[in-house]
Design an enzyme around this catalytic site. Structure first.
Site, PDB file in Angstrom:
ATOM      1  N   ASN A   1     -75.789 -48.518  48.022  1.00 43.83           N
ATOM      2  CA  ASN A   1     -77.381 -47.838  48.648  1.00 43.83           C
ATOM      3  C   ASN A   1     -78.234 -47.315  47.404  1.00 43.83           C
ATOM      4  OD1 ASN A   1     -79.155 -45.806  50.342  1.00 43.83           O
ATOM      5  ND2 ASN A   1     -77.849 -44.068  48.813  1.00 43.83           N
TER       6      ASN A   1
ATOM      7  N   TYR B   1     -89.394 -54.718  42.380  1.00 44.14           N
ATOM      8  CA  TYR B   1     -88.977 -53.410  43.200  1.00 44.14           C
ATOM      9  C   TYR B   1     -87.729 -54.550  43.756  1.00 44.14           C
ATOM     10  CZ  TYR B   1     -87.303 -50.710  46.275  1.00 44.14           C
ATOM     11  OH  TYR B   1     -85.971 -49.730  47.425  1.00 44.14           O
TER      12      TYR B   1
ATOM     13  N   LYS C   1     -84.483 -56.614  45.690  1.00 47.55           N
ATOM     14  CA  LYS C   1     -84.085 -56.851  47.134  1.00 47.55           C
ATOM     15  C   LYS C   1     -83.915 -57.540  47.688  1.00 47.55           C
ATOM     16  CE  LYS C   1     -82.386 -51.658  47.146  1.00 47.55           C
ATOM     17  NZ  LYS C   1     -81.911 -51.231  47.360  1.00 47.55           N
TER      18      LYS C   1
ATOM     19  N   THR D   1     -88.189 -39.287  51.063  1.00 47.52           N
ATOM     20  CA  THR D   1     -86.574 -38.589  50.361  1.00 47.52           C
ATOM     21  C   THR D   1     -87.373 -37.975  49.178  1.00 47.52           C
ATOM     22  OG1 THR D   1     -86.749 -40.843  49.049  1.00 47.52           O
ATOM     23  CG2 THR D   1     -85.532 -40.503  51.367  1.00 47.52           C
TER      24      THR D   1
END
Length: 248
Positions: free
Chosen positions: A91, A156, A160, A191
């Protein structure tokens, strides 16, 4: 809640906040001994205390995950604490955004080290041991940005996208030995890390059928599904948990 993971050890990286914290709590609730890693010892101890107060079992390992050596060190500590690792949730990740021309080589190396290199070497350390035991589950946390071209997300998103390909390759490599490897692809999720996006997070979420931002616990529920028996025939999948964002 059933203790389906009783007797197992789960390693959750980036487990001190957000999706990682929610996942650590969820897996502990299923009976797993959760080893969670992170950079902030105070937050790590808080998560461990919360899990133990609820009757679960957890330990925190302070780890700055930046390279193969740090991945191997974390794997060693998880083995020491849990005996062996049955579940791995990759994660931990970083997500700087911005125009390609504004990002430096140092930014590039940092993102790929944390988001790609560390999961790679954690799997290299732990998956063969799972395969030798004939069972195990690995879940990698990706993002909808891995499949959608978005301005400012090249670095980013590409990191991924690499994780999603590795997920499928690892399923092919370790699946025949009983190790299931899958990924979740979260959409906009509330978050601490995404707080910096402000109202932009809500704007992104309104483009999906759900029309709202996810809570970390909703992503954690999908991860829990992928490491438990209900997903026994799911291998090499990238499960969108995005409120339908990829459907439109």
């Amino acid at each position: 809640m059933t203790a389906e993971l009783s007797g197992s050890t789960a390693l959750v990286t980036g487990g001190t906040s957000g999706i990682g914290r929610a996942t650590a709590v969820a897996l502990a609730g299923l009976g797993a001994h959760v080893v969670l890693s992170g950079r902030d010892a105070g937050r790590g101890d808080e998560v461990v205390s919360a899990i133990r107060a609820a009757g679960g079992k957890a330990d925190f390992v302070a780890a700055e995950l930046t390279d193969a050596a740090s991945a191997r060190s974390l794997a060693d500590r998880a083995r020491e604490l849990g005996g062996h690792v049955d579940v791995l949730v990759n994660n931990a990740g970083i997500f700087p955004t911005g125009p390609t021309a504004d990002l430096s080589e140092a930014d590039f190396d940092r993102v790929y080290a944390t988001n790609v290199k560390v999961p790679f070497f954690l799997v290299a350390e732990l998956a063969p041991e799972m395969a030798a035991r004939g069972q195990g589950a690995i879940v990698n946390v990706s993002t909808v940005v891995a499949l959608r071209g978005m301005a400012g997300m090249a670095l980013y998103g590409s990191s991924k996208a690499a994780v999603e390909l590795m997920t499928k390759a690892w399923a092919a490599e370790f699946g025949p030995s009983g190790v299931r490897v899958n990924a979740v692809s979260p959409g906009p999720t509330r978050t601490g890390g995404t707080a910096a996006f402000g109202e932009g997070l809500d704007e992104l979420a309104t483009a999906g059928p759900a029309g709202r931002v996810a809570a970390p616990e909703e992503i954690a529920s999908a991860i829990a599904f992928l490491v438990t028996g209900g997903s026994s025939f799911v291998q090499g999948a990238v499960l969108p948990v995005d409120g339908g964002r990829l459907a439109v």
